[in-house]
Design an enzyme around this catalytic site. Sequence first.
Site, PDB file in Angstrom:
ATOM      1  N   SER A   1      -5.277   2.760   2.582  1.00 20.54           N
ATOM      2  CA  SER A   1      -5.976   2.068   3.645  1.00 20.54           C
ATOM      3  C   SER A   1      -6.438   3.046   4.732  1.00 20.54           C
ATOM      4  CB  SER A   1      -5.040   0.983   4.198  1.00 20.54           C
ATOM      5  OG  SER A   1      -5.750   0.088   4.985  1.00 20.54           O
TER       6      SER A   1
ATOM      7  N   ASP B   1     -10.691  -7.347  -2.567  1.00 23.26           N
ATOM      8  CA  ASP B   1      -9.960  -6.856  -1.394  1.00 23.26           C
ATOM      9  C   ASP B   1     -10.765  -7.232  -0.162  1.00 23.26           C
ATOM     10  OD1 ASP B   1      -8.665  -5.546   0.612  1.00 23.26           O
ATOM     11  OD2 ASP B   1      -8.678  -3.571  -0.351  1.00 23.26           O
TER      12      ASP B   1
ATOM     13  N   HIS C   1      -5.048  -5.885  -1.200  1.00 19.42           N
ATOM     14  CA  HIS C   1      -5.265  -4.622  -0.508  1.00 19.42           C
ATOM     15  C   HIS C   1      -4.169  -3.604  -0.808  1.00 19.42           C
ATOM     16  CE1 HIS C   1      -6.962  -1.955   2.436  1.00 19.42           C
ATOM     17  NE2 HIS C   1      -5.883  -1.984   3.194  1.00 19.42           N
TER      18      HIS C   1
END
Lengths: 367, 244
Positions: B76, B198, B226
């Site tokens: 991320s 996602d 995610h």
Amino acid sequence: MDSPRIDDFEDMFDNAPCGYVTLLTNGRIARVNRTLLGWTGHTSDQMIGKPFSSFLNMAGRIYYETHIAPLLRMQGFFDGFAIDMVTASGEHLQMIASATDGRDAGGKTEFTRVALIKAVDRRLYERGLLEARDMAATGLARERENSELREQFIAVLGHDLRNPLASISAGARILGRDATTEKQHQILAMLETTVMRMAGLIDNVLDFARGRLGGGIVLARNANAPVEQMLHQVIDELRLASPGRQIEAVYAIDAPVNCDRIRIGQLVSNLVGNALSHGATNEPVRVRAVTEDGLFKLSVANGGEPIPEAAMEKLFEPFFRGEVRASRQGLGLGLHIASQIAKAHEGSLNVTSTAEETCFTFVMPLR
Amino acid sequence: MVFAHGFGCDQNMWRFVEPAFAGDFKTVLFDHVGAGGSDLKAYDKSKYSTLGGYADDVVEIGRELGLTDAVFVGHSVSSMIGALAVQKAPGMFGKLVMVGPSARYIDDDNYVGGFSEQQIEELLQFLDSNHMGWSAQMAPAIMGNPDRPELGEELTNSFCRTDPEIAKAFARVTFKSDNRADLAKIDIPTLILQCSEDIIASKEVGEFVHRGIPGSELIILEATGHCPNLSAPDEVIAAMKTFV
């Protein structure tokens, strides 16, 4: 007769007083109960097969992906989290939820069950609390800023007052050379006294402001310079400034004292000044300075009314002022600064007060 | 091989992936300051008001360990923290793996990030509603002893728990970041792992990152959500092994 619905598990699931959803491992809805459909206004066709997160508001979706899903994978459950669902009419439904993973014998997640409770009022209440907390925090920060500004102002003002005061003092000295009458000498002596008192007040104000602004009291220690001489000088000045009052001083200093003499002078001046203001006018103020047992001890005692119990605790706090006649009213910084000076010398300043005597004692290690 | 976690939880995000590489690599796991078992006293508002502050920490860790030609694996937002660290310390990292990266989360003219400014503000507010059992009184016990089993029950949610103020600040810096201009500056082999569904980093966003980083490789995972490192670790490991 008991209703057959009591043992009907399907009915218990569908009409439970909370919403139920069962999610597949890909986050899509496998089952949803009637209660939740009723609350959200969606039909089961609209919900089944869709990602659960698509029925949350955007904040909830992010939270689901960044917190709820990872936590479920890691610890297998997540109790009592807040989540907002979006109803068919687009309104937000504020909820509290708990989720549990269903895992196979190998520990692999097979599905996730989520129970949801409507918590509109509770969440509103919590929001109110949070807002109140934030407001208090903002208010406090603003107050702190203001008070720092005020202290800076005091520091600047105190500093700027020194110059005109020095002019008055110099002017009085020059006039003193030509003074002839008793009246003139009296007025000039009074001027000197006033200047001295004012200089002392300014010193205290400046020290207070510095202490508050993080500078603290900085010492210029010197173990070799004589302390007694300085004490003489300070007390002589105080005698001059308080005609009609008696100040007795006893010295037994036979070892060098590693102190900042000017600061100790200020401490003595503050303590004696305090004794003169608050002590009985018909009794002497007794100063005693000794070196013994590796310590420098200095006490200032006066007679008169003892300090009230309630005042004892606050005595060394800034701006604390005891009952005193208006002409002697100070800022309430004298004792505070004295205690700060004591602390800077790794020493202590304590007080005892009885009907016989009120006595402040300063003690510091000789080196 | 350095593993960096993203916004939300801590280094436990890598618990199913890291062991697969521990044999062939010296693996390094850490918690960003403010997360997991990190020292909250080290949290400096101004330093961590940009991703650069976090990248500085990565470089500091790399210097301390004497890393050269290492693999940086970022999940991320840590993908972009890695991208910045690569620029800050040439030679420290030889390969970059980005799991669910986004160069910018907020929509902007012709760019689709997936979120509006207002939605991010909503998130910051919402985070306040989920303190996850955080309380200032418990903080020292939690932060200082993340591995002490005797704290048992108290450690519930600890993987994703931190001071709400820090969580909000990290969310702010994460979701308001814009690293589009940094992509072209990445001059080491880069692998992008993109999940199929996602909402935080959509396919378009992943493709944008892929186009922006010269010579980068993009693998679309079957995994949804995610956090494929938790939900589909085997797929993530297999994809990474083709690259490192």
